[in-house]
Structure formats: C-alpha cells, structure tokens
Design a protein around this motif. Structure first.
Motif, PDB file in Angstrom:
ATOM      1  N   ASP A  93      -2.577   3.429   3.041  1.00  0.00           N
ATOM      2  CA  ASP A  93      -1.354   3.015   3.738  1.00  0.00           C
ATOM      3  C   ASP A  93      -1.581   1.588   4.265  1.00  0.00           C
ATOM      4  O   ASP A  93      -1.894   1.385   5.433  1.00  0.00           O
ATOM      5  CB  ASP A  93      -1.078   4.001   4.881  1.00  0.00           C
ATOM      6  CG  ASP A  93       0.189   3.644   5.639  1.00  0.00           C
ATOM      7  OD1 ASP A  93       0.916   2.734   5.203  1.00  0.00           O
ATOM      8  OD2 ASP A  93       0.433   4.276   6.697  1.00  0.00           O
ATOM      9  N   ALA A  94      -1.456   0.637   3.325  1.00  0.00           N
ATOM     10  CA  ALA A  94      -1.734  -0.769   3.667  1.00  0.00           C
ATOM     11  C   ALA A  94      -0.547  -1.628   3.259  1.00  0.00           C
ATOM     12  O   ALA A  94       0.282  -1.204   2.444  1.00  0.00           O
ATOM     13  CB  ALA A  94      -2.978  -1.243   2.939  1.00  0.00           C
ATOM     14  N   THR A  95      -0.457  -2.802   3.837  1.00  0.00           N
ATOM     15  CA  THR A  95       0.568  -3.769   3.417  1.00  0.00           C
ATOM     16  C   THR A  95      -0.097  -5.085   3.083  1.00  0.00           C
ATOM     17  O   THR A  95      -1.068  -5.493   3.721  1.00  0.00           O
ATOM     18  CB  THR A  95       1.612  -4.010   4.530  1.00  0.00           C
ATOM     19  OG1 THR A  95       0.917  -4.393   5.728  1.00  0.00           O
ATOM     20  CG2 THR A  95       2.433  -2.767   4.810  1.00  0.00           C
ATOM     21  N   LEU A  96       0.417  -5.740   2.074  1.00  0.00           N
ATOM     22  CA  LEU A  96      -0.046  -7.068   1.663  1.00  0.00           C
ATOM     23  C   LEU A  96       1.212  -7.917   1.542  1.00  0.00           C
ATOM     24  O   LEU A  96       1.917  -7.844   0.533  1.00  0.00           O
ATOM     25  CB  LEU A  96      -0.724  -6.958   0.299  1.00  0.00           C
ATOM     26  CG  LEU A  96      -2.236  -7.081   0.234  1.00  0.00           C
ATOM     27  CD1 LEU A  96      -2.724  -6.754  -1.163  1.00  0.00           C
ATOM     28  CD2 LEU A  96      -2.728  -8.459   0.660  1.00  0.00           C
ATOM     29  N   THR A  97       1.501  -8.676   2.593  1.00  0.00           N
ATOM     30  CA  THR A  97       2.763  -9.401   2.617  1.00  0.00           C
ATOM     31  C   THR A  97       2.554 -10.791   3.222  1.00  0.00           C
ATOM     32  O   THR A  97       1.540 -11.039   3.882  1.00  0.00           O
ATOM     33  CB  THR A  97       3.792  -8.669   3.505  1.00  0.00           C
ATOM     34  OG1 THR A  97       3.165  -8.397   4.761  1.00  0.00           O
ATOM     35  CG2 THR A  97       4.254  -7.365   2.898  1.00  0.00           C
TER      36      THR A  97
END
Ligand code: ZN
Length: 441
Positions: free
Chosen positions: A159-163
């Motif tokens: 559950d990760a974000t790369l933004t």
C-alpha cells in the motif's frame, strides 16, 4: 520548532543518545517521503534545522529528483488472511521505492520478488530500487521457506504511493569569525537500521547543537541532512558557489557500533583533515584503522567530485561494509547504543575542536620580508645572527610563520611542516598579528 532549552550538553549523554535513537529508529525513511520529514522535524528539537523541499522532476546536474514515495502498509498473507510477512513488524520487509501492488499472486510469480540475505539467515536484508520501477519483499530464510511450503496463492499488498511531490533535506548554517566553512554531512534515507546511518544523523544533530553553543567558533559550519546520493547532488547544485569554496568536510555515518574506529581518508591523503583525525585518535590512545580513499562509499563521491573537490573524510565505528549486520535488520538497537555513540561523540568533539583551531593567517604586506626590527621582533644588533642548529628558535619560528602565512596554510599545517607543536606557534602568531605583520583570514 525551537530546540529544547534543557541543559546542554545533556548531563547523561549516553541516555540522551539512546532516547533519540529509540525515537527515530522505527520511522520508515527513504530518499523521499513523510518519514524523512518527520525525522527532520524531530531533529529540530536538538538543533534548529531549516527544512527544504525540492519538487519531483527538479534536475540537478545529471540527475532528476524522483517522484515521492510513501508507504502505509504491506503484507503477504495466506488464503486465510494471516500475514506471513508484515510491514508492521519491520519496514525492511518492503524493497524501498516498491511500486504499489495488490492482488492474488501465485508462488512462481512471487518468488522473483523475494530477497533473502546470502549470509545471515535470520536477518531481513535492506534492499532499494530507486530508479527502476519494480516491487519486492525482503524476508528471512525461514520466512522464505514458509512461503514456499504454503505454495500460495497469496494475498500480496504494498500500500504505497509514487506520485509527484518533493524530496526533503535539512541544513543548519552556523556562522563563525571566518567566512570559511567546514562541511558536516549525514544521510537520512535509511529506514530502521541503527548504525547505518541513524547513529550518524543523531550524532550530527548533536554536533550542530554543540557548535551553536560555542561562542569562540573560528570557522563557519554548514551542517546538512540529505538523502544519500540524490540529496547530496541536489544540495551541491542548489548551493554550488558556497560548496565550491569549501576546503574540507566530514560525512558522518556508522558511528555507534561496538567495534573498532576506522577512518576513510579524503581523496588527497596529504590533506590536513586526515592528519587531524589521526592526531585526535592517537592523542586519545584509541586504536584505529586507516583506509585509503575509495570510489565506493557515501556522499564524499559527490562533494569530492571534480566540480567541488572538497576533501571529505569519514570517521566511523564499525564502518559501513565492514560489519556483518550491515544493511540488515540486525543493524539494530542491540548492536548500537548510546554509550558507544557517546564515545564516538567525544572523539568528534575533539576533532572539531582541533579543526576549529586551524587558524589561517595572511601577511599584511605579502611582498618581500616584513621589517621585524621596526616592530620590535628582531634582535637590535645586526651581524651576529646565524641560524641556530635546530632552526627552531623563537626568531626562526617568527620568520617561518611570516614566510608561510600566505592566506592558505593554517597554523597547524605550518606546525606540522616545522615539526613543532601548534601550542608553541600560536603565541608567536598572536604577536605577529598584534604587531601588524599578519592578519587572521
Ligand atoms: Zn547504507
């Protein structure tokens, strides 16, 4: 946030260091993300770091600041929903900068995404993939075997974000009498490991606070807290003129192990920063290992690159690469403690004292020889002078200091060259300043 007004230095240094290591150890850091911000904000309680954000996509020389990575949770669960691998147990379980993942995944698909440590079966290895988009989990040998035995399919979640976001760094500029700066740098990008490099981060913050409390600083100090590599490169790019003026620095990392002191020389092994480290360790009777400059290592690779050529050395205890727990979950708070760090801190304090005593003088009239007689610095009767046998009389030393003070050589470089103690030269230099022959740079 202002630093705490409690007594400084802390009365029980080892307990103070332990408390800070325990506080910062659990935070999930990487080269970007909330964990770094939180770490720097907490460190503001030790020293007043300025925190800066550099937007994703910013270019710095040959590099580009990547998207910001944040992670909330991750697991590999069996068909009943039981977590076999759990990010909440250790943030090292997830390859740093992993892409987000969620789905039912069979063993053969999962297998190439698993990493184990080749030598330490019980350790979770630390792995990153900053510039190649992928995902992965790091596990112990027993966990690997359990997954293999289970056979899947598994409920896999990262559950990760790369933004688009920013990369965070911190800095403190501490002015001294001289505008000449000394660089102290540490890297803040490692998640839950203690020696590499949280020990260096905490020690650097303490040194910054020490320096702020000193009223007799000669040099100015630039103390930076950056993610390794990309952070140092961006910092150099954004402070190019200032960084090009700096002559020497220290990268502070792996300072809390129980083992031997080791220092890595700066790229010019004859540079005085190296002698200062050796003298400091010898004076304290501490055995140590001296390693040559090497192209592997930390941010000296950036600071010493051709565009900057800052002589950056590292003084460590259980230096990175050397100890078996390096880059694993075993580099923890059982391996590192405040008492060990306090010993290293004392060496750093002595080293910085020594570096700060490196006064640099220049001749007020650089052309020709100063007329010492007119200033009461030369015997009155001419003709009787011959150099004495060892060439180290007060008059000789006066002439040498006047000769060598070109605005570049520091007093301890001159002392070393002449084979005399700085303590012998300093009063002579002071007198030359008083009589108008030299000026402090
Ligand atoms: Zn590392």
């Amino acid at each position: 946030m202002t630093p705490s007004t409690a007594a400084w230095p802390a009365p029980d240094v080892a307990a103070f260091l332990d408390q800070w290591m325990q506080r910062l150890f659990p935070i999930a850091r990487s080269i970007t993300g909330r964990g770094n911000r939180e770490t720097l904000r907490l460190l503001q309680q030790i020293a007043p770091l300025e925190i800066h954000e550099v937007p994703s996509g910013t270019t710095a020389y040959d590099w580009i600041v990547p998207d910001e990575w944040n992670i909330a949770d991750a697991w590999i669960a069996d068909r009943t929903g039981r977590r076999l691998i759990d990010f909440r147990q250790s943030n090292l379980h997830v390859v740093s900068y992993s892409d987000p993942v969620r789905g039912l995944i069979d063993w053969n698909t999962l297998k190439p995404h698993l990493h184990v440590h080749p030598e330490l079966p019980d350790a979770i290895p630390y792995r990153t993939s900053y510039y190649r988009r992928t995902w992965g989990f790091c596990v112990t040998h027993a966990q690997y075997r359990a997954l293999e035995a289970d056979g899947g399919p598994f409920d896999v979640c990262i559950d990760a974000t790369l933004t688009a976001g920013s990369m965070t760094y911190g800095e403190v500029l501490i002015p001294g009498m001289s505008r000449e700066e000394i660089l102290l740098s540490c890297y803040i990008c490692h998640p839950s490991m203690a020696n590499d490099s949280l020990s260096g981060v905490v020690l650097t913050a303490v040194l910054a606070r020490d320096l702020m409390n000193r009223t007799d600083r000669y040099y100015s100090y630039r103390v930076v807290f950056v993610p390794e590599t990309i952070g140092a490169i961006v910092y150099c790019a954004q402070h190019e003129a200032a960084m090009q003026r700096i002559d020497l620095g220290l990268v502070i990392t792996t300072v809390g192990g129980p083992g031997e002191f080791e220092y890595k020389r700066s790229f010019d092994s004859d540079h005085p920063v190296n002698a200062a480290i050796e003298d400091t360790l010898r004076e304290r009777g501490l055995p140590f290992r001296a390693s040559p400059f090497d192209i592997h290592g930390s941010d000296e690779r950036q600071y010493s690159s051709p565009g900057f050529r800052i002589n950056v050395a590292t003084l460590a205890r259980d230096r990175y690469y050397r100890y078996p727990q390096y880059h694993t979950s075993h580099d923890d708070l059982a391996f590192v403690n405040g008492a060990q760090m306090a010993e290293t801190l004392e060496v750093y304090r002595a080293l910085i004292d020594r570096l700060d005593r490196r006064r640099i003088y220049r001749r007020v009239i650089p052309h020709g020889e100063p007329m010492l007689g007119r200033r009461g610095l030369y015997p009155e009767t001419g003709g009787s002078q011959r150099p004495d046998d060892d060439g180290r009389s007060d008059l000789d030393l006066t002439l040498w200091i006047a000769f060598l003070s070109d605005g570049r050589a520091a007093i301890d470089d001159i002392a070393r060259r002449l084979g005399v103690a700085v303590e012998r030269l300093q009063p002579i230099a002071d007198r030359l300043v008083e009589r108008g022959v030299l000026a402090l740079v």
